[in-house]
Design an enzyme around this catalytic site. Structure first.
Site, PDB file in Angstrom:
ATOM      1  N   LYS A   1     -11.180   1.948 -15.533  1.00 36.47           N
ATOM      2  CA  LYS A   1     -11.743   0.659 -15.150  1.00 36.47           C
ATOM      3  C   LYS A   1     -12.112  -0.183 -16.384  1.00 36.47           C
ATOM      4  CE  LYS A   1     -11.514   0.709 -10.645  1.00 36.47           C
ATOM      5  NZ  LYS A   1     -10.405  -0.076 -10.008  1.00 36.47           N
TER       6      LYS A   1
ATOM      7  N   TYR B   1     -12.095   7.717 -14.348  1.00 36.63           N
ATOM      8  CA  TYR B   1     -12.254   6.433 -13.640  1.00 36.63           C
ATOM      9  C   TYR B   1     -12.917   5.383 -14.549  1.00 36.63           C
ATOM     10  CZ  TYR B   1     -13.529   3.465  -9.580  1.00 36.63           C
ATOM     11  OH  TYR B   1     -13.686   2.436  -8.671  1.00 36.63           O
TER      12      TYR B   1
ATOM     13  N   ASP C   1       0.841  -1.207   0.000  1.00 37.17           N
ATOM     14  CA  ASP C   1       0.000   0.000   0.000  1.00 37.17           C
ATOM     15  C   ASP C   1       0.871   1.250   0.000  1.00 37.17           C
ATOM     16  OD1 ASP C   1      -3.224   0.336   0.876  1.00 37.17           O
ATOM     17  OD2 ASP C   1      -1.974   2.122   1.150  1.00 37.17           O
TER      18      ASP C   1
ATOM     19  N   ASP D   1       3.912   2.120  -4.027  1.00 32.24           N
ATOM     20  CA  ASP D   1       3.086   2.944  -4.916  1.00 32.24           C
ATOM     21  C   ASP D   1       2.995   2.159  -6.217  1.00 32.24           C
ATOM     22  OD1 ASP D   1       2.080   4.684  -6.790  1.00 32.24           O
ATOM     23  OD2 ASP D   1       3.356   6.372  -6.206  1.00 32.24           O
ATOM     24  N   VAL D   2       1.787   1.737  -6.586  1.00 33.10           N
ATOM     25  CA  VAL D   2       1.645   0.836  -7.739  1.00 33.10           C
ATOM     26  C   VAL D   2       2.015   1.492  -9.075  1.00 33.10           C
ATOM     27  CG1 VAL D   2      -0.056  -0.683  -6.662  1.00 33.10           C
ATOM     28  CG2 VAL D   2      -0.839   1.299  -8.008  1.00 33.10           C
TER      29      VAL D   2
ATOM     30  N   SER E   1     -14.487  -1.959 -12.079  1.00 31.10           N
ATOM     31  CA  SER E   1     -15.673  -1.350 -11.461  1.00 31.10           C
ATOM     32  C   SER E   1     -16.793  -1.372 -12.491  1.00 31.10           C
ATOM     33  CB  SER E   1     -15.383   0.100 -11.076  1.00 31.10           C
ATOM     34  OG  SER E   1     -16.602   0.799 -10.845  1.00 31.10           O
TER      35      SER E   1
HETATM   36  P1  NAP Z   1     -10.177   2.659  -0.383  1.00 31.11           P
HETATM   37  O1  NAP Z   1     -10.900   2.280   0.869  1.00 31.11           O
HETATM   38  O2  NAP Z   1      -9.898   4.087  -0.664  1.00 31.11           O
HETATM   39  O3  NAP Z   1      -8.811   1.810  -0.428  1.00 31.11           O
HETATM   40  C1  NAP Z   1      -7.901   1.954  -1.477  1.00 31.11           C
HETATM   41  C2  NAP Z   1      -6.505   1.652  -0.967  1.00 31.11           C
HETATM   42  O4  NAP Z   1      -5.574   1.816  -2.059  1.00 31.11           O
HETATM   43  C3  NAP Z   1      -6.072   2.640   0.138  1.00 31.11           C
HETATM   44  O5  NAP Z   1      -5.378   1.959   1.157  1.00 31.11           O
HETATM   45  C4  NAP Z   1      -5.169   3.590  -0.637  1.00 31.11           C
HETATM   46  O6  NAP Z   1      -4.228   4.253   0.177  1.00 31.11           O
HETATM   47  C5  NAP Z   1      -4.494   2.633  -1.591  1.00 31.11           C
HETATM   48  N1  NAP Z   1      -3.820   3.322  -2.692  1.00 31.11           N
HETATM   49  C6  NAP Z   1      -4.194   4.467  -3.326  1.00 31.11           C
HETATM   50  N2  NAP Z   1      -3.298   4.785  -4.286  1.00 31.11           N
HETATM   51  C7  NAP Z   1      -2.333   3.839  -4.252  1.00 31.11           C
HETATM   52  C8  NAP Z   1      -1.140   3.624  -4.969  1.00 31.11           C
HETATM   53  N3  NAP Z   1      -0.727   4.467  -5.927  1.00 31.11           N
HETATM   54  N4  NAP Z   1      -0.383   2.537  -4.673  1.00 31.11           N
HETATM   55  C9  NAP Z   1      -0.764   1.679  -3.688  1.00 31.11           C
HETATM   56  N5  NAP Z   1      -1.867   1.849  -2.945  1.00 31.11           N
HETATM   57  C10 NAP Z   1      -2.665   2.907  -3.231  1.00 31.11           C
HETATM   58  O7  NAP Z   1     -10.969   2.128  -1.668  1.00 31.11           O
HETATM   59  P2  NAP Z   1     -11.852   0.816  -1.896  1.00 31.11           P
HETATM   60  O8  NAP Z   1     -13.255   1.262  -1.992  1.00 31.11           O
HETATM   61  O9  NAP Z   1     -11.475  -0.258  -0.949  1.00 31.11           O
HETATM   62  O10 NAP Z   1     -11.377   0.437  -3.372  1.00 31.11           O
HETATM   63  C11 NAP Z   1     -10.546  -0.665  -3.680  1.00 31.11           C
HETATM   64  C12 NAP Z   1     -10.646  -0.950  -5.156  1.00 31.11           C
HETATM   65  O11 NAP Z   1     -12.001  -1.268  -5.493  1.00 31.11           O
HETATM   66  C13 NAP Z   1     -10.270   0.247  -6.042  1.00 31.11           C
HETATM   67  O12 NAP Z   1      -9.600  -0.215  -7.192  1.00 31.11           O
HETATM   68  C14 NAP Z   1     -11.618   0.827  -6.411  1.00 31.11           C
HETATM   69  O13 NAP Z   1     -11.545   1.583  -7.592  1.00 31.11           O
HETATM   70  C15 NAP Z   1     -12.434  -0.435  -6.556  1.00 31.11           C
HETATM   71  N6  NAP Z   1     -13.870  -0.242  -6.451  1.00 31.11           N
HETATM   72  C16 NAP Z   1     -14.445   0.276  -5.345  1.00 31.11           C
HETATM   73  C17 NAP Z   1     -15.822   0.434  -5.293  1.00 31.11           C
HETATM   74  C18 NAP Z   1     -16.544   0.982  -4.100  1.00 31.11           C
HETATM   75  O14 NAP Z   1     -17.763   1.215  -4.202  1.00 31.11           O
HETATM   76  N7  NAP Z   1     -15.880   1.208  -2.981  1.00 31.11           N
HETATM   77  C19 NAP Z   1     -16.600   0.057  -6.405  1.00 31.11           C
HETATM   78  C20 NAP Z   1     -15.979  -0.466  -7.519  1.00 31.11           C
HETATM   79  C21 NAP Z   1     -14.605  -0.619  -7.534  1.00 31.11           C
HETATM   80  P3  NAP Z   1      -4.603   5.745   0.723  1.00 31.11           P
HETATM   81  O15 NAP Z   1      -5.866   5.596   1.497  1.00 31.11           O
HETATM   82  O16 NAP Z   1      -3.433   6.119   1.536  1.00 31.11           O
HETATM   83  O17 NAP Z   1      -4.792   6.568  -0.520  1.00 31.11           O
END
Ligand code: NAP
Length: 244
Positions: free
Chosen positions: A156, A152, A35, A60-61, A139
């Site tokens: 996606k 986004y 992360d 950082d990915v 997504s």
């Molecule tokens: P989240 O709670 O914000 O978690 C995302 C994690 O990724 C956080 O720990 C964040 O760190 C980390 N991150 C951000 N940029 C990064 C980077 N460059 N390198 C490594 N880590 C990084 O989001 P989530 O809702 O769990 O989402 C997870 C995945 O599911 C994402 O790909 C998102 O697009 C997808 N998704 C989510 C939803 C939804 O409704 N929540 C729906 C469809 C898809 P920081 O917090 O420090 O930035």
């Protein structure tokens, strides 16, 4: 389901990534949480049982060296890499009228470049092993396109093309590559949504509720383990029936 398997989950410190890691550990896996927030990744790894079970590393990915280093952590510390989950994500929502090029590029970078780097680095190890499963987190926004998400939705949708192309390249080497498309899932990412936007999304969901991170994690487990042994290049929707 994943006894003694080794997995990396990017963005695994919290949200959907952490739920995936928790479920993997419950099914016998060892996990590396990669992360951007190293401290949070280490704290989350400690919650999962710490050393010998879960490690948190700074990654950082969008940084190829950092992704390689995360893969090395898995192979050096746990001896293999069986599952790679490219989950790290960000949003920078705005209509095109207001979206900056920087917002567009940042989102494309984390999702498309990040998933590509993770897929490439993981596939290199997995093809030598002759086995492995890569799961990319897309997504539903990448299927239907959402207002305020030209960045986004493009990213996606890009992940789907990447998943299918990669799946074809590595299938004969025993490596599977699949994707999931979650809908509205309750995490910090969606907690930032305005109440009226949240309600409008909710109204589109036949099951009439948001999903929980654990409900995404169950489907990712299915794609990660042998239950899906004859599936590759697939995209599974986890949306409560939204946008079917
Ligand atoms: P989240 O709670 O914000 O978690 C995302 C994690 O990724 C956080 O720990 C964040 O760190 C980390 N991150 C951000 N940029 C990064 C980077 N460059 N390198 C490594 N880590 C990084 O989001 P989530 O809702 O769990 O989402 C997870 C995945 O599911 C994402 O790909 C998102 O697009 C997808 N998704 C989510 C939803 C939804 O409704 N929540 C729906 C469809 C898809 P920081 O917090 O420090 O930035």
């Amino acid at each position: 389901m994943l006894q003694d398997k080794v997995a990396i989950i990017t963005g695994g410190a919290k949200g959907i990534g952490f739920a995936i890691a928790e479920n993997f550990v419950a099914h016998g896996a060892k996990v590396v949480l990669a992360d951007i927030d190293a401290e949070h990744a280490r704290e989350s790894a400690a919650k999962l049982g710490g050393e010998g079970i879960a490690l948190g590393v700074a990654c950082d990915v969008t940084d190829a060296d950092a992704v390689q280093a995360a893969v090395r952590t898995a192979t050096d510390e746990f001896g293999a890499l069986d599952v790679m989950v490219n989950n790290a994500g960000i949003t920078r929502d705005a209509t095109m009228r207001k979206m900056t090029l920087a917002d567009f590029e940042a989102v494309l970078d984390v999702h498309v470049k990040g998933a590509w780097l993770g897929t490439q680095a993981a596939a290199a190890v997995m093809r030598e092993q002759g086995s492995g499963s890569i799961v990319n987190i897309s997504s539903i926004s990448g299927k239907v396109g959402m207002i305020g998400q030209t960045n986004y939705s493009a990213a996606k949708a890009g992940i789907i093309g990447l998943t299918k192309a990669a799946a074809k390249e590595v299938a004969h080497q025993g490596v599977r590559v699949n994707a999931v498309q979650p809908g509205l899932i309750r995490t910090d990412m969606t907690a930032a949504l305005r109440e009226d936007v949240w309600q409008a999304k909710l109204a589109e969901i036949p099951m009439q509720r948001a999903g929980e991170p654990e409900e995404v994690a169950k489907v990712v487990l299915f794609l990660a383990c042998d239950l899906s042994s004859y599936m590759t290049g697939c995209v599974l929707e986890i949306t409560g029936g939204r946008h079917i």
